[in-house]
Structure formats: structure tokens, C-alpha cells
Write a protein that holds these residues in place. Structure first.
Motif, PDB file in Angstrom:
ATOM      1  N   GLY A 181       2.113  42.111  -3.579  1.00  0.00           N
ATOM      2  CA  GLY A 181       1.337  40.988  -3.055  1.00  0.00           C
ATOM      3  C   GLY A 181       0.833  41.321  -1.666  1.00  0.00           C
ATOM      4  O   GLY A 181      -0.354  41.510  -1.440  1.00  0.00           O
ATOM      5  N   HIS A 182       1.763  41.430  -0.715  1.00  0.00           N
ATOM      6  CA  HIS A 182       1.408  41.831   0.652  1.00  0.00           C
ATOM      7  C   HIS A 182       0.909  43.268   0.646  1.00  0.00           C
ATOM      8  O   HIS A 182      -0.049  43.610   1.346  1.00  0.00           O
ATOM      9  CB  HIS A 182       2.636  41.665   1.538  1.00  0.00           C
ATOM     10  CG  HIS A 182       2.412  41.950   2.989  1.00  0.00           C
ATOM     11  ND1 HIS A 182       1.433  41.332   3.733  1.00  0.00           N
ATOM     12  CD2 HIS A 182       3.063  42.787   3.844  1.00  0.00           C
ATOM     13  CE1 HIS A 182       1.480  41.775   4.981  1.00  0.00           C
ATOM     14  NE2 HIS A 182       2.448  42.666   5.065  1.00  0.00           N
ATOM     15  N   THR A 183       1.552  44.130  -0.118  1.00  0.00           N
ATOM     16  CA  THR A 183       1.059  45.469  -0.459  1.00  0.00           C
ATOM     17  C   THR A 183       1.385  45.694  -1.935  1.00  0.00           C
ATOM     18  O   THR A 183       2.243  45.001  -2.503  1.00  0.00           O
ATOM     19  CB  THR A 183       1.722  46.598   0.375  1.00  0.00           C
ATOM     20  OG1 THR A 183       3.094  46.741  -0.046  1.00  0.00           O
ATOM     21  CG2 THR A 183       1.667  46.311   1.864  1.00  0.00           C
ATOM     22  N   PRO A 184       0.746  46.682  -2.577  1.00  0.00           N
ATOM     23  CA  PRO A 184       1.015  46.892  -4.009  1.00  0.00           C
ATOM     24  C   PRO A 184       2.430  47.381  -4.299  1.00  0.00           C
ATOM     25  O   PRO A 184       2.943  47.174  -5.396  1.00  0.00           O
ATOM     26  CB  PRO A 184      -0.020  47.935  -4.423  1.00  0.00           C
ATOM     27  CG  PRO A 184      -0.481  48.579  -3.162  1.00  0.00           C
ATOM     28  CD  PRO A 184      -0.357  47.544  -2.095  1.00  0.00           C
ATOM     29  N   TYR A 237       1.581  38.122  -5.707  1.00  0.00           N
ATOM     30  CA  TYR A 237       2.471  37.569  -4.688  1.00  0.00           C
ATOM     31  C   TYR A 237       3.184  36.311  -5.188  1.00  0.00           C
ATOM     32  O   TYR A 237       4.398  36.164  -5.017  1.00  0.00           O
ATOM     33  CB  TYR A 237       1.674  37.266  -3.417  1.00  0.00           C
ATOM     34  CG  TYR A 237       2.502  36.643  -2.323  1.00  0.00           C
ATOM     35  CD1 TYR A 237       3.525  37.361  -1.704  1.00  0.00           C
ATOM     36  CD2 TYR A 237       2.280  35.331  -1.912  1.00  0.00           C
ATOM     37  CE1 TYR A 237       4.292  36.786  -0.694  1.00  0.00           C
ATOM     38  CE2 TYR A 237       3.038  34.755  -0.907  1.00  0.00           C
ATOM     39  CZ  TYR A 237       4.049  35.489  -0.311  1.00  0.00           C
ATOM     40  OH  TYR A 237       4.823  34.922   0.676  1.00  0.00           O
ATOM     41  N   LEU A 238       2.431  35.417  -5.808  1.00  0.00           N
ATOM     42  CA  LEU A 238       3.028  34.168  -6.286  1.00  0.00           C
ATOM     43  C   LEU A 238       4.071  34.441  -7.374  1.00  0.00           C
ATOM     44  O   LEU A 238       5.143  33.827  -7.391  1.00  0.00           O
ATOM     45  CB  LEU A 238       1.929  33.233  -6.800  1.00  0.00           C
ATOM     46  CG  LEU A 238       0.900  32.794  -5.741  1.00  0.00           C
ATOM     47  CD1 LEU A 238      -0.204  31.960  -6.374  1.00  0.00           C
ATOM     48  CD2 LEU A 238       1.551  32.036  -4.603  1.00  0.00           C
ATOM     49  N   ASP A 239       3.772  35.383  -8.267  1.00  0.00           N
ATOM     50  CA  ASP A 239       4.758  35.763  -9.296  1.00  0.00           C
ATOM     51  C   ASP A 239       6.005  36.355  -8.646  1.00  0.00           C
ATOM     52  O   ASP A 239       7.137  36.059  -9.050  1.00  0.00           O
ATOM     53  CB  ASP A 239       4.152  36.782 -10.266  1.00  0.00           C
ATOM     54  CG  ASP A 239       3.114  36.156 -11.187  1.00  0.00           C
ATOM     55  OD1 ASP A 239       3.048  34.915 -11.271  1.00  0.00           O
ATOM     56  OD2 ASP A 239       2.354  36.921 -11.806  1.00  0.00           O
ATOM     57  N   SER A 240       5.797  37.201  -7.629  1.00  0.00           N
ATOM     58  CA  SER A 240       6.924  37.836  -6.945  1.00  0.00           C
ATOM     59  C   SER A 240       7.776  36.807  -6.205  1.00  0.00           C
ATOM     60  O   SER A 240       9.007  36.926  -6.153  1.00  0.00           O
ATOM     61  CB  SER A 240       6.419  38.883  -5.944  1.00  0.00           C
ATOM     62  OG  SER A 240       5.668  39.897  -6.573  1.00  0.00           O
TER      63      SER A 240
END
Length: 347
Positions: A181-184, A237-240
């Protein structure tokens, strides 16, 4: 709490301490670098910005912990950004430590090391043109002046962090949780050990920039000039976030600000924040807007006129990440034939 000459060292108990390593000229102030004792010597989680003051703070902090840079056994990097990975190479040179990172971020590091600056400037020119940026913003990229930028020669990691697996830390149970999210290739690290203060929950979570107590990390596009894949960083990001919330750690040890309990409550706050932001952006798209025009109208921590040049590029990337999410959710679409491409809300 003990103190070194350059800053405090905080003992979190259970063989975990943190050092506040400064980030020069940045409102975040510092990166929390964690020192984790193992049976083969101390291991660092992140290293801080590559700057002389930051290096001295790290070295002095390790001395205050009763160890030294030379004794570091390994370095675990949550993600490739220079305030986390910047000093990794110097630590490895001084100690022979291994450096571990998720393969997706190692690929970014490798590309950064190999790419010529001209390639990046031409990519950014094309990207900002497509986003609808005005010519006065793009013009400086057409005639770039050589300048020193941080993170252009980051250390190449020599170990992969494999999601779901325990890291090879003798005497510790530290499991990698992939949180893109923030990075891959961002990872959180779950210390699957009883909390030293017996707080309720499942161990402790080193959350990097993924989960912070009072700020939301930047979610922009994953920049790869050679990859045309349409990614969805905000969706990632939301999934993470939801995955981390389900871990229910007793305490979160983030890379900035301060430790905090109740990860699930903070996850709910962030999910609510992003849903509200998507709803607000969809309202802005009642008229067709390019990504640049959307970024100009979005709420930031200061008026658009006061946002510096480089931060505007970051803002446009974040606007594009939100647009991709809206399109994927069926809440917006690209206007056929628009040039540069504009987006409009779907009813």
C-alpha cells in the motif's frame, strides 16, 4: 528510559529497545529504529536516514544499549524509503550484517540503483503531462540540473523477507506480514511472544509506516517506468489494514510517533477516514477533472498554493491512487476521448 548524547533510548522490555534517529528537515522528526536482541546478536528493524547526524545518533544509541554498530547481526527493513533503509549500507559495511527486505521493494531498490536520472525525469514529465499538470510545473523536468537526491544508491538487500514465514532470528519468533500500500513490498513484523507487561492480545507488531497512531501514510502510485500494470495501491492498503487488524496484537510499535495499543481500533479509524475521503472525492467529480485538477481541490494539510513543488508531485500521485480505487469500485470512470484524461463520477 536511558539517554545517549544524541537522543533517548527507550526500553520496551523483552529484549526490544528503540532509538529516535532524526530525519533532517522533515516534519516527522525521526524514525524509530528498533533493536531486537537475538541469540546471535542484536538485529535492527529499519536503520534511519543516511545523514551524518542520523548515523551518529544510531551509533551512540547502540552504545547506550550496551552494544555497537559492529555487533549488529542483521537488518530487517519494513520498506525501501530512505528514512527506513538509508543507513542500511553503512551498518552492513561496519558489521557484516545481512539486510532483509520484501522482494517487491528489493526490485525498487535494484531499479533505483540501475536507472539513469534522465530516465526518471523523462518518465515524470510524461506522467505529469498525462495527469494534466500545467507547463510551468513540468518545464523544470525538461532541463534537469544535476543535484544530490537522497536514496539514489540504496543498499541492495541480500535476503528476502517471505510473507507468512518466521525470520531467521535465533531465539525469537518474528513473522513477516506483507502489507502493500505505502510501498509494494511494505511488511509489518509480528513478534509472536508474550507481551513483557502481560498486556492482552497477541504479541507485538512492528508496523513500519503501515499503521501509525496519529497520521495516515502516503498512498500513491507504485512508480515503475518499465511496468504498465494498472495497480491499485489504495485497495492494497485497505486490504492490508484489515489483515493487520485481525492479528489483534497487544501493542503496535510503529516507525514514527509512539507505540500504542488496540490496533483494531486504529484500523477502523483509518478505514473510515479513507471511505469518507473517497466519498468526498466522488462529490468533486460531479464535473470532469484531471488528476492534477482533483489534487488541487483535495484537502491537504495546507492550501495548494503553499504546497512545495516536490510535494505537489506526491499529491498528484495520491489523487491518482484514489481515482484508481473509485474506478475499480465503479464509482467513477475516465471520460472517453479526454486529453489529458479526465474522470467523472458515476451515479
Amino acid at each position: 528510559m536511558t539517554s545517549s548524547q544524541s537522543g533517548p533510548v527507550h526500553d520496551h522490555g523483552g529484549g526490544v529497545r528503540s532509538l529516535r534517529v532524526p530525519i533532517p528537515d522533515n516534519p516527522l522528526g525521526h524514525t524509530l529504529v528498533y533493536v531486537v536482541d537475538t541469540d546471535r546478536g542484536p538485529v535492527l528493524i529499519d536503520t534511519g536516514w543516511d545523514d551524518p547526524e542520523s548515523w551518529d545518533t544510531l551509533a551512540d544509541g547502540l552504545t547506550a544499549c550496551g552494544t555497537s554498530v559492529a555487533e549488529i547481526h542483521g537488518v530487517v527493513i519494513t520498506h525501501h524509503h530512505p528514512d527506513h533503509h538509508g543507513l542500511s549500507g553503512r551498518v552492513r559495511e561496519a558489521s557484516g550484517a545481512w539486510i532483509a527486505m520484501h522482494a517487491a521493494d528489493t526490485a525498487v531498490v535494484r531499479r533505483t540503483r540501475e536507472a539513469r536520472p534522465e530516465r526518471w525525469f523523462s518518465y515524470m514529465t510524461a506522467k505529469l503531462t498525462a495527469a494534466g499538470a500545467p507547463e510551468e510545473h513540468i518545464a523544470p523536468l525538461r532541463t534537469p540540473r544535476p543535484r544530490a537526491l537522497p536514496g539514489l544508491s540504496p543498499a541492495l538487500p541480500d535476503r528476502d523477507i517471505v510473507p507468512g514465514e518466521l525470520l531467521d532470528l535465533a531465539g525469537r519468533r518474528l513473522r513477516a506480514i506483507w502489507t502493500p500500500g505505502h510501498t509494494p513490498g511494505h511488511v509489518c513484523l509480528h513478534l509472536e511472544e508474550t507481551h513483557p507487561a502481560q498486556l492482552p492480545g497477541h504479541g507485538r507488531l512492528f508496523s513500519g509506516d503501515h499503521l501509525l497512531p496519529g497520521i495516515t501514510p502516503h498512498i500513491g502510485l507504485y512508480e515503475d517506468p518499465d511496468d504498465a500494470t494498472v495497480t491499485d495501491p489504495l485497495g492494497d492498503y485497505l486490504d492490508s489494514l484489515e489483515r493487520v487488524g485481525r492479528l489483534a496484537p497487544a501493542e503496535v510499535l510503529p516507525a514514527h510517533q509512539h507505540p500504542f495499543p488496540d490496533a483494531a481500533a486504529r484500523v477502523r479509524e483509518l478505514l473510515t477516514h479513507h471511505e469518507a475521503r473517497l466519498t468526498a472525492l466522488r462529490a468533486l467529480l460531479a464535473e470532469p477533472l484531471t488528476p492534477w485538477q482533483l489534487a488541487e481541490r483535495m484537502e491537504w494539510n495546507r492550501p495548494w498554493e503553499q504546497i512545495p513543488y516536490g510535494s505537489r508531485n506526491i499529491a498528484v500521485s495520491e489523487a491518482e491512487a484514489h481515482l484508481r480505487r473509485l474506478v475499480k469500485l465503479g464509482r467513477a470512470e475516465a471520460v472517453p476521448g479526454s486529453e489529458p484524461v479526465a474522470y467523472i463520477a458515476l451515479s
